[in-house]
Design a protein around this motif. Structure first.
Motif, PDB file in Angstrom:
ATOM      1  N   ASP A 125       0.824  -1.207   0.000  1.00  0.00           N
ATOM      2  CA  ASP A 125       0.000   0.000   0.000  1.00  0.00           C
ATOM      3  C   ASP A 125       0.860   1.259   0.000  1.00  0.00           C
ATOM      4  OD1 ASP A 125      -2.327  -1.469   0.054  1.00  0.00           O
ATOM      5  OD2 ASP A 125      -2.496  -1.428   2.247  1.00  0.00           O
ATOM      6  N   ILE A 126       0.402   2.266  -0.737  1.00  0.00           N
ATOM      7  CA  ILE A 126       1.080   3.554  -0.772  1.00  0.00           C
ATOM      8  C   ILE A 126       0.052   4.658  -0.966  1.00  0.00           C
ATOM      9  CG2 ILE A 126       1.520   3.351  -3.257  1.00  0.00           C
ATOM     10  CD1 ILE A 126       4.020   5.076  -2.878  1.00  0.00           C
ATOM     11  N   THR A 127       0.231   5.760  -0.274  1.00  0.00           N
ATOM     12  CA  THR A 127      -0.585   6.961  -0.466  1.00  0.00           C
ATOM     13  C   THR A 127       0.355   8.093  -0.804  1.00  0.00           C
ATOM     14  OG1 THR A 127      -2.245   6.235   1.143  1.00  0.00           O
ATOM     15  CG2 THR A 127      -2.197   8.585   0.607  1.00  0.00           C
ATOM     16  N   LEU A 128       0.122   8.734  -1.924  1.00  0.00           N
ATOM     17  CA  LEU A 128       0.986   9.819  -2.381  1.00  0.00           C
ATOM     18  C   LEU A 128       0.155  11.087  -2.566  1.00  0.00           C
ATOM     19  CD1 LEU A 128       3.807  10.729  -3.364  1.00  0.00           C
ATOM     20  CD2 LEU A 128       3.130   9.996  -5.655  1.00  0.00           C
ATOM     21  N   ILE A 129       0.615  12.182  -1.954  1.00  0.00           N
ATOM     22  CA  ILE A 129      -0.078  13.461  -2.064  1.00  0.00           C
ATOM     23  C   ILE A 129       0.867  14.477  -2.691  1.00  0.00           C
ATOM     24  CG2 ILE A 129      -1.303  15.285  -0.829  1.00  0.00           C
ATOM     25  CD1 ILE A 129      -1.781  13.245   1.435  1.00  0.00           C
ATOM     26  N   ASN A 130       0.443  15.069  -3.803  1.00  0.00           N
ATOM     27  CA  ASN A 130       1.231  16.073  -4.515  1.00  0.00           C
ATOM     28  C   ASN A 130       0.519  17.414  -4.371  1.00  0.00           C
ATOM     29  OD1 ASN A 130       2.983  17.446  -6.188  1.00  0.00           O
ATOM     30  ND2 ASN A 130       2.221  16.527  -8.080  1.00  0.00           N
ATOM     31  N   ILE A 131       1.217  18.408  -3.789  1.00  0.00           N
ATOM     32  CA  ILE A 131       0.592  19.690  -3.458  1.00  0.00           C
ATOM     33  C   ILE A 131       1.266  20.850  -4.182  1.00  0.00           C
ATOM     34  CG2 ILE A 131       0.046  21.309  -1.584  1.00  0.00           C
ATOM     35  CD1 ILE A 131       0.225  18.957   0.361  1.00  0.00           C
ATOM     36  N   TYR A 132       0.451  21.759  -4.705  1.00  0.00           N
ATOM     37  CA  TYR A 132       0.948  23.059  -5.143  1.00  0.00           C
ATOM     38  C   TYR A 132       0.160  24.114  -4.382  1.00  0.00           C
ATOM     39  CZ  TYR A 132       1.832  27.298  -7.719  1.00  0.00           C
ATOM     40  OH  TYR A 132       2.185  28.587  -8.022  1.00  0.00           O
ATOM     41  N   ALA A 133       0.784  24.688  -3.378  1.00  0.00           N
ATOM     42  CA  ALA A 133       0.093  25.668  -2.537  1.00  0.00           C
ATOM     43  C   ALA A 133       0.004  27.009  -3.256  1.00  0.00           C
ATOM     44  CB  ALA A 133       0.833  25.829  -1.207  1.00  0.00           C
ATOM     45  N   PRO A 134      -1.088  27.752  -3.076  1.00  0.00           N
ATOM     46  CA  PRO A 134      -1.223  29.069  -3.706  1.00  0.00           C
ATOM     47  C   PRO A 134      -0.199  30.051  -3.157  1.00  0.00           C
ATOM     48  CG  PRO A 134      -2.966  28.726  -2.111  1.00  0.00           C
ATOM     49  CD  PRO A 134      -2.255  27.410  -2.245  1.00  0.00           C
ATOM     50  N   ASN A 135       0.130  31.056  -3.935  1.00  0.00           N
ATOM     51  CA  ASN A 135       1.130  32.044  -3.514  1.00  0.00           C
ATOM     52  C   ASN A 135       0.679  32.843  -2.295  1.00  0.00           C
ATOM     53  OD1 ASN A 135       3.024  31.493  -5.581  1.00  0.00           O
ATOM     54  ND2 ASN A 135       1.785  32.651  -7.031  1.00  0.00           N
ATOM     55  N   THR A 136      -0.618  33.045  -2.164  1.00  0.00           N
ATOM     56  CA  THR A 136      -1.169  33.793  -1.030  1.00  0.00           C
ATOM     57  C   THR A 136      -1.828  32.834  -0.047  1.00  0.00           C
ATOM     58  OG1 THR A 136      -1.624  35.695  -2.471  1.00  0.00           O
ATOM     59  CG2 THR A 136      -2.735  35.632  -0.334  1.00  0.00           C
ATOM     60  N   GLY A 137      -1.450  32.945   1.228  1.00  0.00           N
ATOM     61  CA  GLY A 137      -2.059  32.106   2.258  1.00  0.00           C
ATOM     62  C   GLY A 137      -1.635  30.652   2.193  1.00  0.00           C
ATOM     63  N   ALA A 138      -0.418  30.392   1.734  1.00  0.00           N
ATOM     64  CA  ALA A 138       0.049  29.013   1.567  1.00  0.00           C
ATOM     65  C   ALA A 138       0.054  28.204   2.862  1.00  0.00           C
ATOM     66  CB  ALA A 138       1.441  29.015   0.928  1.00  0.00           C
TER      67      ALA A 138
END
Length: 236
Positions: A125-138
Motif C-alpha cells: 500500500d502507498i498513499t501519495l499526495i502532490n501539493i501546489y500551494a497558492p502564492n497567497t495564504g500558503a
C-alpha cells in the motif's frame, strides 16, 4: 553534547532505514511553471527519462483537464492529474511502466492545487499526495488540506510538492520570516507525526554547502514528508 548525540543517532537510524529498503521506490518532484510550450514539454520529458524515477510529481503544469495527452512520456503511461479550467496551478503524478502499480482511490480539487492517490505498488500500500500551494495564504492552505486528508494519511503516506512557504530557517531567505501561520503549520505537522525526510538527510551536509546551493533549497520547491514509522524510500 547530549542533544547532538541524540540527533546524530536519529539521523543514523533514518539513513539506515532507507538504505535497507532501497531501491523500493524513487520519487522526483519539480515545479515546471507551465507546460503549454512544446519545447518545454520536450525538455521535461527528457529530464524525466534521464532521472528514471519510479514516480514523477509535477506542480504548476498550467494545463486544462483535457490536456492529459500533453503529459505523455514514453515509459510512463499512468498519468494522474488535477487541473484548473483556467489553466492555473495544476499538479500531476506520472508512474513508471516498470513498476506494478494499481490505483484504488483518487482525490483532487477542481483548482488544481493537489492530488492524492491511494494504491498498491508491488503489492504494498502507498498513499501519495502532490501539493501546489497558492502564492497567497500558503501555510493556512496546507494546514487545512492536511486536516481534510487526515484520515487518509498513514504509515505508507508520502507528501511532496511546492508549498510556497519557508517552513524552517533552512528554507527561507534573509528577507523571509517565520510567521504565526507557519508556526501553526509546523505544529500540525508535529501533531500528525510527519517528518521531513529530505531535510533530515541533508541537514548536516547543508552547513558545508555554498550560499548559492542554500538559496536553491530555500524556496521550499522540493519537500518530502512521511510519517516517522514508514518504510518507503525516496530520493530527490
Amino acid at each position: 553534547m547530549g542533544r547532538e548525540t541524540k540527533e546524530t543517532e536519529e539521523n543514523r537510524k533514518t539513513r539506515h532505514k532507507m538504505v535497507v529498503v532501497a531501491p523500493h521506490v524513487s520519487i522526483i518532484t519539480l515545479n515546471v511553471n507551465g507546460l503549454n510550450s512544446p519545447i518545454k514539454r520536450h525538455r521535461v520529458a527528457g529530464w524525466i527519462k534521464e532521472q528514471d524515477p519510479t514516480i514523477c510529481c509535477l506542480q504548476e503544469t498550467h494545463l486544462s483537464p483535457k490536456d492529459k495527452h500533453r503529459l505523455r512520456v514514453k515509459g510512463w503511461r499512468t498519468i494522474l492529474q488535477a487541473n484548473n479550467e483556467q489553466k492555473k496551478a495544476g499538479v500531476a503524478i506520472l508512474i513508471s511502466d516498470k513498476v506494478d502499480f494499481k490505483a484504488k482511490q483518487i482525490k483532487k480539487d477542481k483548482e488544481g492545487q493537489y492530488i492524492m492517490i491511494k494504491g498498491s505498488l508491488h503489492q504494498e500500500d502507498i498513499t501519495l499526495i502532490n501539493i501546489y500551494a497558492p502564492n497567497t495564504g500558503a501555510p493556512k492552505f496546507v494546514k487545512q488540506l492536511l486536516i481534510e486528508l487526515k484520515e487518509d494519511i498513514n504509515n505508507n503516506t508520502i507528501i511532496v510538492g511546492d508549498l510556497n512557504t519557508p517552513l524552517t530557517p533552512m528554507d527561507r531567505t534573509s528577507r523571509q520570516k517565520i510567521n504565526k501561520e507557519i508556526i501553526e503549520l509546523n505544529e500540525k505537522l508535529d501533531q500528525m507525526d510527519l517528518i521531513d525526510i529530505y531535510r533530515t538527510l541533508i541537514q548536516k551536509q547543508q552547513v558545508t554547502h555554498s550560499s548559492q546551493v542554500h538559496m536553491e533549497h530555500s524556496q521550499g520547491l522540493t519537500i518530502f514528508w512521511e510519517p516517522k514509522q514508514t518504510s518507503i524510500n525516496t530520493r530527490e
